[in-house]
Design an enzyme around this catalytic site. Structure first.
Site, PDB file in Angstrom:
ATOM      1  N   ILE A 285       4.899  -0.325 -21.492  1.00 56.82           N
ATOM      2  CA  ILE A 285       4.681  -0.375 -19.823  1.00 56.82           C
ATOM      3  C   ILE A 285       5.606  -0.267 -18.931  1.00 56.82           C
ATOM      4  CG2 ILE A 285       3.217  -1.733 -18.147  1.00 56.82           C
ATOM      5  CD1 ILE A 285       1.704  -2.877 -20.747  1.00 56.82           C
ATOM      6  N   ASP A 329      -6.537   4.676  22.247  1.00 53.43           N
ATOM      7  CA  ASP A 329      -6.957   4.130  23.666  1.00 53.43           C
ATOM      8  C   ASP A 329      -6.089   5.119  24.750  1.00 53.43           C
ATOM      9  OD1 ASP A 329      -8.091   2.443  25.635  1.00 53.43           O
ATOM     10  OD2 ASP A 329      -6.811   0.879  25.572  1.00 53.43           O
ATOM     11  N   ASP A 647      -5.191  -1.928  22.569  1.00 55.12           N
ATOM     12  CA  ASP A 647      -4.511  -3.274  23.096  1.00 55.12           C
ATOM     13  C   ASP A 647      -5.499  -4.384  23.569  1.00 55.12           C
ATOM     14  OD1 ASP A 647      -5.247  -1.951  25.288  1.00 55.12           O
ATOM     15  OD2 ASP A 647      -3.206  -1.966  26.322  1.00 55.12           O
ATOM     16  N   ASP A 651     -10.979  -3.079  21.737  1.00 57.94           N
ATOM     17  CA  ASP A 651     -10.667  -2.474  20.710  1.00 57.94           C
ATOM     18  C   ASP A 651     -10.623  -3.251  19.424  1.00 57.94           C
ATOM     19  OD1 ASP A 651      -9.787  -0.314  22.497  1.00 57.94           O
ATOM     20  OD2 ASP A 651      -7.954  -1.304  22.922  1.00 57.94           O
ATOM     21  N   GLU A 716       9.837   8.064 -24.170  1.00 54.77           N
ATOM     22  CA  GLU A 716       9.870   7.009 -25.085  1.00 54.77           C
ATOM     23  C   GLU A 716       8.699   7.144 -25.875  1.00 54.77           C
ATOM     24  OE1 GLU A 716      10.295   3.551 -22.388  1.00 54.77           O
ATOM     25  OE2 GLU A 716      11.588   4.377 -21.354  1.00 54.77           O
ATOM     26  N   THR A 744      17.820   0.951 -16.731  1.00 51.43           N
ATOM     27  CA  THR A 744      18.259   2.255 -16.567  1.00 51.43           C
ATOM     28  C   THR A 744      17.148   2.932 -15.640  1.00 51.43           C
ATOM     29  OG1 THR A 744      18.968   2.024 -18.798  1.00 51.43           O
ATOM     30  CG2 THR A 744      18.392   4.533 -17.806  1.00 51.43           C
TER      31      THR A 744
END
Length: 903
Positions: A285, A329, A647, A651, A716, A744
């Site tokens: 893993i 906006d 802002d 919103d 691997e 590695t």
């Protein structure tokens, strides 16, 4: 009482009676106590905040992290304690990095939050008191004054020149004049002139009002309630990593099954083979993947902090990079939120005014030539009037000073933004308020109000002559004028000239400029202030001033970059359609013949019609909060990844609903920041583009190190499977595989996380929302390169076993081949479209350093006796190293040849 929705349409006397209050005496203490119990304190309900421990524990809910924890348990049960401890260390590093970033972000948001007015002046028990805003109840009589943030929803009782900045609630860029007069019941929030709403700011005037709603029953409270109904969806990155984790789990299960079946087929003990297969799967893993993803995101966050953007949630960085639509906006986002004079009309001709905002930098020109006020008497008179008939000013503050850096001056309005813009325009011509006050004395003022729509001041000049200076709405001031100033000559205002003036005013109005007319007259010594109507008549018209909240200078280029990147940008504002269209035209968002949709249009559009409007439209004006939600939801249903900037309180619901919400750090309200995933500290639209670029670069880099890590892991696994098919011993011990995965692979993979972006990054279209992590050939590349690594490593291992027969040496040779195959491969992973030399070998010094360090650490495993014993390796000689390096370089050579042949 707080549920009453018609306060704006009722006479204020009726409102006082309905709330059982008294305009003169206020509420009694007993009534206040009862209402506090009934309605609660005047505060918004806050979402429960996570404690530090809860933020830390949240880091362990990721699917890949849960897989690693399961792997830790299995490794421990199998007696592989070194594996278990290593995996636990990786999981903890990942959790700590995520915790630090999210905790710091929350602290930064808290530091940015603006404090609301903590106290308010009221009338109770017949006495004037100052109380905490949290103690207000419906029925309280509140005193109103300039500079005050409105603490609750209030029905105006009395108002004198009262103006309110409602941009946070409605998106209006210009302060709204308020009065006590009732309005029609059907008018929308932004036209309820008899009401003040919590969170808005009084910019001018004074008065008193009746509290009609507090806490969650205010307009702001209703919006906050809407936020609680919006569910957060997982980000595209979270979905993709969840998908990747499942692929890895199923792959590991397949490996376990394959190893067990092959072992049993060879006659091995079934129990032994089962334990060997599980041990191999656990070791195979990619343990470092969650930590490397977190590190890459954290690096992106730090880059964005330098660009003045604060990320509240790590995955939000990548989400922004996959955005296909930005809903922006207008006020304060695409515009500067600073009124600016753009044009002046005089009888002698037009005057253009350059420069934006309140900074005095700019010029007044006519036909391209700079016009000096001292050479244009009518211009000087106009600017003198607008500066003296004015109760506001511009303040300058220098920041960033020090011995090693130059200071930067910031200019801001003190008082009404419109009047501050007039002061700035005069300053560009070299006329200052302070200088004029040495020549003139302002002896009286006839204030502006919503009925008169004009303001006048009485002045005396240095020669002792008295003047009346006036400014106001053209439709009000023009009928009061009998003459006009033409250069230095006063001429009679004939019907023909009056018509021409009206046409010039209409021309400025069509350009979405807010227009003020300017006039004056001489005052006889016998005329008094009380004769206001007499004084404001028979005026001499000087000209007209046109102003607007201008676009940010850098916004146009930023929008062009968005277009090049295939990102659709929408302007969604509460402001007037004409103003929004003018800004859109100036920014290049639309053509003059394109339609601007309004909130009324959106109320009529449903389904396919709404989808078509969102495809065709660029600007949506006079929209309410529910319209913003409607737009965002429709875009998401169409398959877009939606970013919303804003802002204001209005919103916040759309910020929460969007895939990523971006709030303004300077002008943004606390509610908007709480709803957002990203806070723009400098309120700059360019920062959004930089964040999008960073998000795309991060996702590219995540793909790069996923390609690298999984290619290595496939290599691997292929090595193990091939050697088993050849009936050879296992070529690598689990601890050796774990070393490869963590050391590695880990260091070069982290260096890929800071790989410079490809040059065409912002010329690509956005990624499809449902694109998998292995899209665009990534899965094929992983399998091909992993197979090459596996075949190469198996060849070295098998040839060493057959020729020499030393298992420890063969495993060391395979170990070394695998490590250097991967270290060479990392340079191929730097780009999906460019070769090693095209990308530039030294353009990522971190990668060079990581490869050098990984090589050095591997040599330590071979040549330091204690590590050599732990990893069961032997020291290699020169000939053996030659074989290893030639074999390890073969896959990279083959891939490079294939790329050149394809081109």
């Amino acid at each position: 009482m707080q549920t009453e929705a018609r306060w704006h349409s009722l006479d204020w006397v009726d409102c006082v009676m309905l709330l059982d209050s008294d305009a003169e005496q206020g509420l009694t203490t007993a009534a206040v106590q009862r209402r506090l119990q009934q309605f609660g304190p005047n505060r918004l309900e806050q979402a429960p905040t996570l404690s530090a421990w809860q933020i830390f524990l949240e880091q362990f809910k990721d699917f890949m992290t849960l897989v690693l924890l399961a792997a830790t348990l299995v490794s421990g049960l199998l007696g592989e304690y070194a594996d278990s401890l290593s995996i636990i260390a990786i999981v903890l590093v990942n959790a700590i990095l995520g915790f630090i970033q999210e905790y710091r972000a929350e602290q930064a948001i808290a530091a940015l939050a603006k404090l609301n007015s903590p106290h308010v002046d009221i009338r109770r028990d017949g006495r004037d008191l100052t109380v905490d805003v949290g103690e207000l109840v419906p029925g309280d009589i509140v005193y109103l004054q300039a500079g005050m943030r409105v603490p609750a929803d209030i029905r105006i009782v009395a108002a004198t020149a009262l103006e309110v900045d409602e941009a946070a609630l409605t998106g209006e860029s210009v302060p709204v004049r308020k009065s006590a007069a009732a309005v029609a019941e059907s008018v929308p929030v932004h036209d309820r002139l008899s009401m003040l709403y919590a969170g808005t700011l009084i910019t001018r005037g004074h008065g008193s009002g009746l509290v009609v709603a507090t806490g969650m029953q205010t307009e702001v409270g209703r919006i906050a309630q809407m936020l609680q109904e919006v569910e957060r969806e997982p980000t595209p990155l979270q979905v993709r990593l969840e998908q990747l984790g499942k692929y890895i789990v199923w792959g590991c299960l397949f490996v376990c099954a394959a190893v067990v079946i092959l072992g049993i087929y060879r006659g091995e003990n079934p129990t032994t083979m089962f334990l060997a297969g599980v041990s191999l799967a656990v070791a195979a893993i990619p343990e470092g993947l969650p930590a490397i993803v977190t590190i890459a995101l954290a690096i992106g966050v730090q880059r964005m902090v330098k660009a003045r953007a604060i990320v509240r949630k790590l995955p939000a960085v990548e989400t922004l990079g996959s955005s296909s639509v930005i809903c922006s906006d207008k006020t304060g986002t695409l515009t500067k939120n600073e009124m600016t004079v753009r044009r002046l009309w005089l009888a002698s001709g037009w005057v253009e005014v350059s420069g934006d905002g309140y900074a005095p930098q700019g010029e007044l020109t006519r036909h391209g030539r700079v016009l000096a006020a001292e050479h244009a008497p009518d211009l000087k008179r106009l600017l003198t009037i607008t500066t003296l008939c004015n109760s506001s000013d511009v303040i300058a503050e220098t920041i960033g000073t020090g011995p090693l850096r130059r200071g930067r001056t910031i200019y801001a309005a003190k008082g009404d933004p419109t009047e501050a813009a007039l002061v700035t325009a005069a300053a560009k011509a070299g006329i200052s308020r302070q200088g004029l006050l040495k020549e003139y004395e302002v002896i009286d003022e006839i204030p502006f109000d919503s009925e008169r729509k004009r303001m006048s001041v009485l002045t005396t000049d240095s020669a002792g002559k008295r003047w009346l200076f006036s400014k106001g709405a053209p439709e009000v001031l023009l009928p009061l004028c009998s003459h006009y100033l033409d250069g230095t000559t006063v001429r009679r205002l004939t019907p023909a000239v009056r018509q021409q003036v009206q046409e010039k005013v209409a021309e400025m109005g069509d350009a979405a400029l807010r227009v003020l007319a300017v006039a004056y007259r001489g005052i006889a010594p016998t005329e008094q202030r009380e004769q206001a109507e007499r004084l404001e008549s028979d005026l001499v018209l000087v000209g007209a001033v046109g102003m607007i909240d201008p676009p940010r200078p850098e916004a146009r280029a930023a929008l062009q970059t968005c277009r090049s990147a295939g990102i659709h940008t929408l302007m969604i504002t509460g402001d007037h359609a004409r103003t929004a269209k003018a800004i859109g035209l100036e920014l290049g968002m639309i053509n003059s013949n394109e339609r601007v949709y309004t909130g009324v249009d959106l109320d009529r559009l449903q389904g396919a019609e709404l989808a078509a409007a969102l495809r065709q439209g660029r600007i949506f004006a006079r929209v309410a909060p529910q319209h913003k939600l409607q737009i965002v939801r429709a875009l998401k249903q169409a398959g877009h990844v939606v970013a919303m900037t804003g802002d204001g309180v209005n919103d916040a619901p759309a910020l929460m609903e969007a895939d990523i919400g971006m709030a303004m750090g300077q002008t943004g309200t606390d509610v908007a920041k709480e709803a957002s995933a990203l806070v723009l500290e400098d309120d700059n639209f360019v920062t959004i583009v930089a964040a999008i670029r960073e998000g795309r670069a991060i996702y590219d880099n995540i793909r790069k190190f996923i390609r690298y890590l999984l290619s290595c892991n496939v290599g691997e696994l292929m090595t193990v499977l091939l050697t088993m098919l050849l009936r050879l011993p296992l070529p690598l011990k689990p601890l050796q595989i774990l070393w490869v995965n963590l050391v590695t692979d880990g260091l070069p993979a982290m260096a890929l996380g800071v790989e410079p972006a490809d040059p065409d990054l912002m010329q690509r279209p956005p990624r499809p929302k449902n694109e998998g992590i292995f899209a665009r050939g990534l899965g094929r590349r992983i399998l091909v390169r992993g197979t090459l690594i596996g075949v190469t490593t198996t060849f070295v291992f098998s040839s060493t076993m057959w020729c020499i027969g030393d298992l420890r040496l063969a495993r060391t040779m395979a170990f070394a081949t695998l490590v250097f195959c991967q270290l060479f491969h990392v340079f191929d992973c730097r780009s999906e479209i460019m070769g090693i030399m095209e990308k530039g070998f030294f353009t990522n010094p971190y990668l060079i350093g990581a490869v050098f360090l990984s090589s050095l650490m591997f040599l330590a495993v071979l040549y330091i006796p204690a590590l050599r014993h732990l990893f069961n390796t032997v020291a290699l000689d020169f000939e053996q190293w030659l074989v290893v390096l030639l074999a390890a370089g073969l896959p990279t050579l083959l891939i490079s040849i294939r790329r050149k042949l394809r081109r």
